[in-house]
Structure formats: C-alpha cells, structure tokens
Design a protein around this motif. Sequence first.
Motif, PDB file in Angstrom:
ATOM      1  N   GLY A   2       5.494   8.640   6.376  1.00 37.03           N
ATOM      2  CA  GLY A   2       5.552   8.169   4.957  1.00 37.03           C
ATOM      3  C   GLY A   2       3.939   8.000   4.111  1.00 37.03           C
ATOM      4  O   GLY A   2       3.124   8.651   4.931  1.00 37.03           O
ATOM      5  N   THR A   3       3.843   7.568   2.955  1.00 36.49           N
ATOM      6  CA  THR A   3       2.756   7.716   2.576  1.00 36.49           C
ATOM      7  C   THR A   3       2.224   6.276   2.409  1.00 36.49           C
ATOM      8  O   THR A   3       3.062   5.230   2.884  1.00 36.49           O
ATOM      9  CB  THR A   3       2.718   8.149   0.849  1.00 36.49           C
ATOM     10  OG1 THR A   3       3.955   7.161   0.239  1.00 36.49           O
ATOM     11  CG2 THR A   3       3.335   9.480   0.927  1.00 36.49           C
ATOM     12  N   ALA A  37      -3.048  13.793   8.593  1.00 38.35           N
ATOM     13  CA  ALA A  37      -4.054  13.608   7.235  1.00 38.35           C
ATOM     14  C   ALA A  37      -5.242  14.433   7.133  1.00 38.35           C
ATOM     15  O   ALA A  37      -5.399  14.904   6.054  1.00 38.35           O
ATOM     16  CB  ALA A  37      -4.473  11.912   7.433  1.00 38.35           C
ATOM     17  N   GLU A  38      -5.940  14.447   8.429  1.00 41.07           N
ATOM     18  CA  GLU A  38      -6.784  15.331   8.291  1.00 41.07           C
ATOM     19  C   GLU A  38      -6.547  16.987   7.820  1.00 41.07           C
ATOM     20  O   GLU A  38      -7.140  17.405   7.094  1.00 41.07           O
ATOM     21  CB  GLU A  38      -7.715  15.259   9.628  1.00 41.07           C
ATOM     22  CG  GLU A  38      -8.369  14.240  10.053  1.00 41.07           C
ATOM     23  CD  GLU A  38      -9.073  14.273  11.281  1.00 41.07           C
ATOM     24  OE1 GLU A  38      -9.014  15.393  11.939  1.00 41.07           O
ATOM     25  OE2 GLU A  38      -9.495  13.113  11.967  1.00 41.07           O
ATOM     26  N   ARG A  65      -5.385   5.906   3.207  1.00 40.13           N
ATOM     27  CA  ARG A  65      -4.423   6.624   4.306  1.00 40.13           C
ATOM     28  C   ARG A  65      -4.643   6.074   5.667  1.00 40.13           C
ATOM     29  O   ARG A  65      -3.955   6.037   6.640  1.00 40.13           O
ATOM     30  CB  ARG A  65      -4.631   8.136   4.116  1.00 40.13           C
ATOM     31  CG  ARG A  65      -4.269   8.806   2.878  1.00 40.13           C
ATOM     32  CD  ARG A  65      -2.681   8.400   2.771  1.00 40.13           C
ATOM     33  NE  ARG A  65      -2.271   9.335   1.457  1.00 40.13           N
ATOM     34  CZ  ARG A  65      -1.292   9.246   0.940  1.00 40.13           C
ATOM     35  NH1 ARG A  65      -0.196   8.424   1.460  1.00 40.13           N
ATOM     36  NH2 ARG A  65      -0.898  10.064  -0.106  1.00 40.13           N
ATOM     37  N   ASP A  66      -5.866   5.969   6.161  1.00 37.13           N
ATOM     38  CA  ASP A  66      -6.311   5.336   7.163  1.00 37.13           C
ATOM     39  C   ASP A  66      -5.832   3.768   7.468  1.00 37.13           C
ATOM     40  O   ASP A  66      -5.526   3.476   8.552  1.00 37.13           O
ATOM     41  CB  ASP A  66      -8.045   5.460   7.685  1.00 37.13           C
ATOM     42  CG  ASP A  66      -8.317   5.355   8.908  1.00 37.13           C
ATOM     43  OD1 ASP A  66      -8.003   6.259   9.716  1.00 37.13           O
ATOM     44  OD2 ASP A  66      -8.953   4.332   9.181  1.00 37.13           O
ATOM     45  N   ARG A  67      -6.137   3.094   6.408  1.00 36.73           N
ATOM     46  CA  ARG A  67      -5.851   1.678   6.383  1.00 36.73           C
ATOM     47  C   ARG A  67      -4.238   1.664   6.599  1.00 36.73           C
ATOM     48  O   ARG A  67      -3.822   0.835   7.334  1.00 36.73           O
ATOM     49  CB  ARG A  67      -6.057   1.130   5.121  1.00 36.73           C
ATOM     50  CG  ARG A  67      -5.691  -0.308   4.957  1.00 36.73           C
ATOM     51  CD  ARG A  67      -6.307  -1.222   5.795  1.00 36.73           C
ATOM     52  NE  ARG A  67      -6.122  -2.694   5.765  1.00 36.73           N
ATOM     53  CZ  ARG A  67      -6.350  -3.420   6.771  1.00 36.73           C
ATOM     54  NH1 ARG A  67      -6.718  -3.212   7.973  1.00 36.73           N
ATOM     55  NH2 ARG A  67      -6.165  -4.907   6.235  1.00 36.73           N
ATOM     56  N   GLN A  68      -3.500   2.489   6.054  1.00 34.23           N
ATOM     57  CA  GLN A  68      -1.960   2.680   6.396  1.00 34.23           C
ATOM     58  C   GLN A  68      -1.696   2.822   7.664  1.00 34.23           C
ATOM     59  O   GLN A  68      -0.787   1.993   8.375  1.00 34.23           O
ATOM     60  CB  GLN A  68      -1.236   3.746   5.419  1.00 34.23           C
ATOM     61  CG  GLN A  68      -0.091   3.501   5.387  1.00 34.23           C
ATOM     62  CD  GLN A  68       0.616   4.648   4.550  1.00 34.23           C
ATOM     63  OE1 GLN A  68      -0.039   5.724   4.257  1.00 34.23           O
ATOM     64  NE2 GLN A  68       1.629   4.383   3.643  1.00 34.23           N
ATOM     65  N   LEU A 127       0.728  -1.188   0.002  1.00 34.99           N
ATOM     66  CA  LEU A 127      -0.116  -0.062   0.022  1.00 34.99           C
ATOM     67  C   LEU A 127       0.931   1.223   0.015  1.00 34.99           C
ATOM     68  O   LEU A 127       0.689   2.426  -0.798  1.00 34.99           O
ATOM     69  CB  LEU A 127      -0.965   0.051   1.218  1.00 34.99           C
ATOM     70  CG  LEU A 127      -1.821   1.169   1.310  1.00 34.99           C
ATOM     71  CD1 LEU A 127      -2.709   1.250   0.038  1.00 34.99           C
ATOM     72  CD2 LEU A 127      -2.768   0.982   2.671  1.00 34.99           C
ATOM     73  N   SER A 128       1.881   1.230   1.090  1.00 31.88           N
ATOM     74  CA  SER A 128       2.758   2.524   0.940  1.00 31.88           C
ATOM     75  C   SER A 128       3.652   2.551  -0.454  1.00 31.88           C
ATOM     76  O   SER A 128       3.690   3.768  -0.888  1.00 31.88           O
ATOM     77  CB  SER A 128       3.846   2.392   1.947  1.00 31.88           C
ATOM     78  OG  SER A 128       3.202   2.098   3.095  1.00 31.88           O
TER      79      SER A 128
END
Length: 252
Positions: free
Chosen positions: A251-252, A217-218, A143-146, A108-109
């Motif tokens: 990180g992403t 993130a928000e 992003r939340d899953r990460q 995912l990243s």
Amino acid sequence: MSPEGRHIIEHLNAVAAERIRRARDPALGARVQALKAWQHARFQHTYADALATPRYRAAARFFLDDLYGPHDFTQRDAQFARIVPGLVRLFPHELVRTVLTLGELHSLSEQLDSAMAALLETPQIDAAAYGQAWRGVGRPAARDRQVDLMLQVGRALERYTRNPLLRHSLRMMRGPATLAGLGALQGFLERGFDTFRDMGGAHEFLDLIVVRERALAERLFAGEDAAVVADPAPAAAGPGTPGTSGAAPPGT
C-alpha cells in the motif's frame, strides 16, 4: 489528556480530514478506492509465497486485511476518537504506544493514498500509472517512515507474545473494552497477538516485508514500474521461509 492520547487524536483527525476531502470530491474518492483495491491485489501477488506458507499465512493475511486492506475502518477510527481518554486509562501503556504507532501509520497511509489518487487520471490503474503517481507524490522519507511504522507494529505484537501476563490482561480487558466502545480495537490487538504467537517467531517474516518494501520503493523512484507486478525474486532462506527480495510496498 496524556501526550499519547493527544497524538492519537491528531492522527485520527488527519484521517477524518482525508475522508471529508474525498466526500467533497467523489471522483477523487473513487480513485482512492480503486487505488486501495489495486494495492490490495498487488500485496496478494507480492506475498503469494508467504500466503501459501503455513507458518506465515495468518501473519500475511493479518497485514493484508488489518493494516493495508481496502476496508472501511471508519468504525474503528470512530471508537478511537470517542474513547481515547478511556483507552489511555484502560489499556496498558505498551498497548497504548502500539495504538499510537498504528494511528500514525493509518494517517500517513491515507494522506499518501489521497496524494497519489489526485494524480491518477482515471480509476483504471496499471503499473505505469501507479509508478507515475508514486513519483509525482515523491516524499521518499515518508515512504521509508511508512515501512518503519509497519515494522514497529509487527515488533510490538511479537513482544507481546513473550509476555503471558500481557496476553492474560488483554483477555481480561475484552468485556470492559467492549462496554467502553473499544471492541474493534480489542479485536485488532487480539488477532495480532494470536497471529504472531502462532507463527513462533516473526523476525524472518518482518524482514521479508521490509526488504521487499524498500527494494520496490527504490525501483519505483528509479522509474522501474514493471517491478510493481514482477514476481518476487527468491533469495537464500531457511526451511519454510519465503524468499526475501523483489517486490512491492504494502500500500501507500
């Protein structure tokens, strides 16, 4: 092959596809590397308090280097892909599940890194360019899953520290794992176990990361790009505990 083994292979194939994409487009590859280096430096800034705190220093360094670093994990990934059936047979099931979670986080990243880099105009990155690429990619659920996957890996490592038999089994696997071509994976698991054991409880550290990752993130989705390089805002905390608000995603 077990379902876990098949899913691990799927995640590794996804990572390999990103590497091939970047190899075919050197400009994209250069922007991905610049993005990774920028995020690595950002993580050090965001978690400077944890890196300076004796209790959390090693754990912060583990996350920085082993989970979100700009390093080339090709060797580790190649080991996974080549020996996944043996990995599933050799390692205890709980460790296999952690490897599966790590594989999903890794894939995912890498996909998010490529997507962001594709929107960057040059390898010269600042907070405004980073925020614009972040919003261009979107995918808030990813992003939340990460963050959730990172938390799962951390919680699993903490659980292992409460299981002396598992640590003994891991130590006994060192020789067979090396012979089987799983030395990089073995080293990752041992470093993670020892780091979390020495911390003496990981809940505060993991909460620190989750709060900061999701808060930033928000703010990025809201267009507050300066939050990426802002100092973490201190919050009420116990003795020896860094503040728990502010900051940026690892990180992403």
